[in-house]
Design a protein around this motif. Sequence first.
Motif, mmCIF file in Angstrom:
data_model
loop_
_atom_site.group_PDB
_atom_site.id
_atom_site.type_symbol
_atom_site.label_atom_id
_atom_site.label_comp_id
_atom_site.label_asym_id
_atom_site.label_seq_id
_atom_site.Cartn_x
_atom_site.Cartn_y
_atom_site.Cartn_z
ATOM 1 N N PRO A 163 0.811 -1.163 -0.115
ATOM 2 C CA PRO A 163 0.038 0.030 0.110
ATOM 3 C C PRO A 163 0.917 1.349 -0.028
ATOM 4 O O PRO A 163 2.249 1.285 0.263
ATOM 5 C CB PRO A 163 -0.733 -0.026 1.248
ATOM 6 N N ARG A 164 0.198 2.181 -0.307
ATOM 7 C CA ARG A 164 0.843 3.502 -0.462
ATOM 8 C C ARG A 164 1.616 4.030 0.811
ATOM 9 O O ARG A 164 2.587 4.729 0.634
ATOM 10 C CB ARG A 164 -0.038 4.707 -0.935
ATOM 11 N N ASN A 165 1.068 3.831 1.828
ATOM 12 C CA ASN A 165 1.690 4.403 3.099
ATOM 13 C C ASN A 165 3.254 3.780 3.183
ATOM 14 O O ASN A 165 4.047 4.095 3.481
ATOM 15 C CB ASN A 165 0.982 3.946 4.331
ATOM 16 N N VAL A 220 4.821 2.329 0.420
ATOM 17 C CA VAL A 220 5.660 2.775 -0.621
ATOM 18 C C VAL A 220 6.279 4.235 0.002
ATOM 19 O O VAL A 220 7.714 4.315 -0.530
ATOM 20 C CB VAL A 220 4.993 3.090 -1.798
#
Lengths: 275, 275, 275
Positions: free
Chosen positions: B162-164, B166
Motif C-alpha cells: 500500500p501507498r503508506n 511505498v
Amino acid sequence: MKNEVYQTIRTERNGGVATIFINNPPVNVLGTKLMKELKTVLQEYAGDDTVKVIVFESDNSEFFIAHVDINILDDQEAVEELTKDVYEGLNIFQTIGEIIRRQPQVTIVKLKGIARAGGAEFVAAADMSFASLETGKIGQTEALMGIIPGGGATQYLSEKMPRNRVLEVILGAELFDAKDAERYGWINRSVPDSEIDLFVDKLAQQIASLPDGVVATVKKVLPPANLQQGYQKENDGWLELVSKPKAAEIFSSIMKKGAQTPDVEKEIETLLRSL
Amino acid sequence: MKNEVYQTIRTERNGGVATIFINNPPVNVLGTKLMKELKTVLQEYAGDDTVKVIVFESDNSEFFIAHVDINILDDQEAVEELTKDVYEGLNIFQTIGEIIRRQPQVTIVKLKGIARAGGAEFVAAADMSFASLETGKIGQTEALMGIIPGGGATQYLSEKMPRNRVLEVILGAELFDAKDAERYGWINRSVPDSEIDLFVDKLAQQIASLPDGVVATVKKVLPPANLQQGYQKENDGWLELVSKPKAAEIFSSIMKKGAQTPDVEKEIETLLRSL
Amino acid sequence: MKNEVYQTIRTERNGGVATIFINNPPVNVLGTKLMKELKTVLQEYAGDDTVKVIVFESDNSEFFIAHVDINILDDQEAVEELTKDVYEGLNIFQTIGEIIRRQPQVTIVKLKGIARAGGAEFVAAADMSFASLETGKIGQTEALMGIIPGGGATQYLSEKMPRNRVLEVILGAELFDAKDAERYGWINRSVPDSEIDLFVDKLAQQIASLPDGVVATVKKVLPPANLQQGYQKENDGWLELVSKPKAAEIFSSIMKKGAQTPDVEKEIETLLRSL
C-alpha cells in the motif's frame, strides 16, 4: 504565539518538522472544535513551505482519538461551516480525511493509545502511521453502533488490505493491537514503545532534510487515489443507517452508560456488544 | 562458448533453467555495459524455448547490484543505443525493467547482498524474488541523492504494497533487511542463507519441469500490468530532479568520497545523509 | 428435516449462523453432487433473511476439499445443469466461486485440513477464511496437472497478494501451511487449532448479532469486484490446456495411482512431480 489560539491541539516546530499534539480531554473525541482547529492548522501549514513533515500524536497516553464525538450531528451549523469550501460532495468526516490526504507535506501518525472509528480513519488517511507495539490499538467500531464507517475507512482500508480482511475489520469490529494491524497492512509497522519516539522523530527529520523537490515530486508521482466514487457510495450507506432510530438509540444508550469517559472507552466494544 | 563474449555477466544452464550471474566488480554497478549484456542475453533467451526459467544472482557476495552507475548519463550514445527499438517512451532504466517484466520465461531473483536504487528496481521487476535472510538487503536510496526512483520503482512498489509503505520506502530511503522486505511484500520471501540456494534451485527446476504450456498460459492470463502512464509520470518527476544542479553536486560529491567502492557502498546511506 | 435431502453436506443452524459441513467421503472431492447441493443450500439461504452468516467447514479432519473431482467432466449433463441460469459465460468452477462471492450473507471458511486446487478456490471465494495453524493447508496444485487454475484462483489470488506471490503460488504449486498462507494474505489469518472453533463461532455470532442493515450495507458498499474479464481470460487459458492429451494423461495416471484416496491425497504433489 499561534499555539495560544488552539484549545484542542498544541503544536511544536523542530526544523522542518511540525508536530500536532491532539489534546481534547478526557478521551480526545473528534468533535467540531478539534476538527476546526485541525483544519485551520493544516491549511496554515499547507501555505508554509518551511514545514516539510507533519507528525500527529496525542497528549493523552491512553487515547489517540477515541472516535468522533457522538453528539457531533447536533451542531449542524458547525458541521456545515467545516465542510463548505473544501471538497464538494464529501461528508464532514470524509472532508477531514481528504484534508489530511491532500496535505502537501508528508503526514505521519505516531499512534500511542487507542484510535477507534473516526480516529482510526484519521490514522489511515495519513501518509504513514507507526504504532506503539504495547499501547497502539486501532479499530473500526462503527458496526457495533448500527452504522458503517462513514469517514473514508471503507476506501482507505481497501487500499491497504484485501477485501477479506477489510470485511473482518469492519464486521468483526474488534480493536486490533499494533502487531495485528501491521500484519494486515493497516499501519506501516509497530515499533516498541521505548523506541517509537526516536523512530518517528528520526524518520521525520530525515524526510525533512531531503534535498529540495524530492518530497513534492514523490507526492506528485504517487498522489493519493481519487476516491470520489467510493466516498459517495460510503456516504450513501452510512447516511441510510445513521438516519435509522436504531443508531440514535445506541448513541443515546452508550452516552448514558459513560461513553466518552476514559474507563468506559477503554472497553467500549464490550459495552456495545452488551446492549 | 557464448559466455566468452560477456564481460559483466556469466551464464550457466542446467536443464530448462538458465542462471545469469552478475559480475561487474567491484560492486556490480548497473552501467551501460552490464545493461547491454543483460539485454543481449535476455533477448537470446527470449528466442530459445528450451529455457523455461531464468535465475539472476550475483557473483559478488556483498552486492547484488549496488545501483546504477553514477556516471551513466555521461555516455549518451550507449544510453540511446540501449533504449532504441525497445519500448517507446521509456527511459533507459525503465527499459531494463520492462525487458525483465516482458521476458517470456519465469524470472527469479536470488538476492544475496545489497540491491539499492536501480538494483532494487531490477529485483522488483522480476517475476519473483527470494532474499537471504542474513545477507539480502534492498533499498530505494534515490531520495538521498536528490532524485526519485526513475526505473520503475514508483510503479513496481505500488503493485506490491500500500501507498503508506511505498512512501516510507522511498522517502525513508533506508536499506531494508530481508525480513522487513518480506513483511512489506517487496520480495516473495526471505530464506535462511544456508537454504536459499537449494530453495531457489528446487523451485526453478520444478517450474522448468511443468508440463508444456503451463508457464506460457499462466503468463498470458496474468501478464505484468501495463505501466505506460505510470512510467511517464515517474520519468517526468525523475527528469526534473536529475536535471537540477543539486543532483549533479551530490553525485560528484559521493564519487569523490569513494562511492562505487565496496567499503563506502556498504553504508552509503550514512555518507549521503552526512552531505 | 431439510438435512435429510443432502448426501454430501449437512447443515446446522445456531441463531443467525448457518454452518455447512462438507461431507463427501473419502476426501471431499468437489464433484457435481456436492456442487449441486451447495448451490441448492446457498440459494435457499439467499432467500432466508434470518440467516446472517454462513460458515463452511469439513466433517473430514484431514481434508476440507481435496480438489475438484477429476472425473467431473465425464458427466457433461450434470455440468450443464449446474451452470445454466446462473452467471453467463462462466465455467462450472467459476460459477461455484461466483455463487459464494455473491451470497448476500457473510461467508466464512473455517479451514481445517487440506484445500487444494478447486478447494483452494472455494476458500478464496468466501468473504473471510481462517485456518487451523496446525492442520490448515492450501495449495493451487493445477500446474502439476498440466493445467492452470480454472475456477477463479488467478483472479482471487490477484486481489489478495501481489503478482510475484501469485506466480509463486500457481507455478510453485506447493501446499502452503496456514502461517505462510496468512503471511501472503491468502487467508485472513491462522488460529491455533485449539482456538479456531471458538474464534470462528464467536466472530460469526457477533456478525449475526449486528444491528439490522449493517451487513447488507457493508456488502453493498464493498461488493466483490467484477471479475468478468478475468474469468474469461482464465477460462480461455484453462480450456486450452485441459483439452490437451497431456492433462488427460496425467488425470488418468494419478487416478490409477490412488488419487482421491486419503493416503495418496495427503502428498499428491509428490506423486504429481514423480510422473
